[in-house]
Design a protein around this motif. Sequence first.
Motif, PDB file in Angstrom:
ATOM      1  N   ARG A  67       0.837  -1.211   0.000  1.00 12.66           N
ATOM      2  CA  ARG A  67       0.000   0.000   0.000  1.00 12.66           C
ATOM      3  C   ARG A  67       0.868   1.256   0.000  1.00 12.66           C
ATOM      4  O   ARG A  67       0.555   2.234  -0.647  1.00 12.66           O
ATOM      5  CB  ARG A  67      -0.938   0.010   1.208  1.00 12.66           C
ATOM      6  N   TRP A  68       1.965   1.223   0.761  1.00 11.60           N
ATOM      7  CA  TRP A  68       2.859   2.379   0.838  1.00 11.60           C
ATOM      8  C   TRP A  68       3.399   2.722  -0.544  1.00 11.60           C
ATOM      9  O   TRP A  68       3.400   3.865  -0.960  1.00 11.60           O
ATOM     10  CB  TRP A  68       4.014   2.075   1.792  1.00 11.60           C
ATOM     11  N   ASP A  69       3.835   1.684  -1.273  1.00  9.44           N
ATOM     12  CA  ASP A  69       4.419   1.891  -2.597  1.00  9.44           C
ATOM     13  C   ASP A  69       3.388   2.296  -3.646  1.00  9.44           C
ATOM     14  O   ASP A  69       3.728   2.963  -4.616  1.00  9.44           O
ATOM     15  CB  ASP A  69       5.142   0.623  -3.060  1.00  9.44           C
ATOM     16  N   SER A  70       2.145   1.877  -3.478  1.00  6.58           N
ATOM     17  CA  SER A  70       1.140   2.166  -4.497  1.00  6.58           C
ATOM     18  C   SER A  70       0.248   3.349  -4.157  1.00  6.58           C
ATOM     19  O   SER A  70      -0.597   3.732  -4.957  1.00  6.58           O
ATOM     20  CB  SER A  70       0.254   0.930  -4.728  1.00  6.58           C
ATOM     21  N   HIS A  71       0.440   3.942  -3.008  1.00  7.57           N
ATOM     22  CA  HIS A  71      -0.441   5.020  -2.558  1.00  7.57           C
ATOM     23  C   HIS A  71       0.047   6.353  -3.093  1.00  7.57           C
ATOM     24  O   HIS A  71       1.128   6.812  -2.760  1.00  7.57           O
ATOM     25  CB  HIS A  71      -0.482   5.037  -1.028  1.00  7.57           C
ATOM     26  N   ASP A  72      -0.776   6.970  -3.953  1.00  9.36           N
ATOM     27  CA  ASP A  72      -0.399   8.243  -4.562  1.00  9.36           C
ATOM     28  C   ASP A  72      -0.759   9.435  -3.697  1.00  9.36           C
ATOM     29  O   ASP A  72      -0.075  10.446  -3.699  1.00  9.36           O
ATOM     30  CB  ASP A  72      -1.083   8.416  -5.923  1.00  9.36           C
ATOM     31  N   ASP A  73      -1.861   9.350  -2.982  1.00  8.00           N
ATOM     32  CA  ASP A  73      -2.353  10.464  -2.179  1.00  8.00           C
ATOM     33  C   ASP A  73      -1.735  10.391  -0.788  1.00  8.00           C
ATOM     34  O   ASP A  73      -1.902   9.413  -0.084  1.00  8.00           O
ATOM     35  CB  ASP A  73      -3.886  10.386  -2.088  1.00  8.00           C
ATOM     36  N   HIS A  74      -1.024  11.422  -0.390  1.00  9.59           N
ATOM     37  CA  HIS A  74      -0.331  11.410   0.886  1.00  9.59           C
ATOM     38  C   HIS A  74      -1.112  12.090   1.997  1.00  9.59           C
ATOM     39  O   HIS A  74      -0.567  12.342   3.055  1.00  9.59           O
ATOM     40  CB  HIS A  74       1.049  12.068   0.755  1.00  9.59           C
ATOM     41  N   THR A 133      -4.561  12.174   4.622  1.00 10.43           N
ATOM     42  CA  THR A 133      -5.434  11.242   5.309  1.00 10.43           C
ATOM     43  C   THR A 133      -6.860  11.443   4.829  1.00 10.43           C
ATOM     44  O   THR A 133      -7.351  12.549   4.765  1.00 10.43           O
ATOM     45  CB  THR A 133      -5.377  11.476   6.826  1.00 10.43           C
ATOM     46  N   ASP A 137      -8.654   5.880   4.072  1.00 12.67           N
ATOM     47  CA  ASP A 137      -7.377   5.438   4.615  1.00 12.67           C
ATOM     48  C   ASP A 137      -7.499   4.989   6.059  1.00 12.67           C
ATOM     49  O   ASP A 137      -6.860   4.042   6.482  1.00 12.67           O
ATOM     50  CB  ASP A 137      -6.340   6.573   4.571  1.00 12.67           C
TER      51      ASP A 137
END
Length: 132
Positions: free
Chosen positions: A115-122, A124, A128
């Motif tokens: 999820r960390w590697d594929s998550h574009d929106d930083h 909350t 999430d």
Amino acid sequence: MQFDTASPIWVQLVEEFSRRIVTGDWAAGTKMPGVRELAADLGVNPNTAQRALAELERLELCRSERATGRFVTSDEERIDEVRADLATDAANAYVRRVRGLGMTRDRARALLEKRWDSHDDHTTTDADTGDA
């Protein structure tokens, strides 16, 4: 913002305002929105917003200046401490949830890394955190 009945609204506002500070939405040293503006934007009573802001002052995340308003702390070390506290809370919630699902540590770690590697929106979002 959607409120949870599990904790008082002012406590949830403290968390939200703290998040805004640690993410830079409210940058260090800048003037914060006023009580009435915050209350109107969030759909809460101004006294509730005031209570949350008073708690932010107690936590040394902001300061009041007579006749000029409230300002976010310029203390980057304090902001980092709060960021770590919020991240710890999020990690604890994740661990509780995946353990409740019967997931192993290795599987939970792999899922988090994926999820960390594929998550574009930083930022909350409700999706999430699992909040409704």
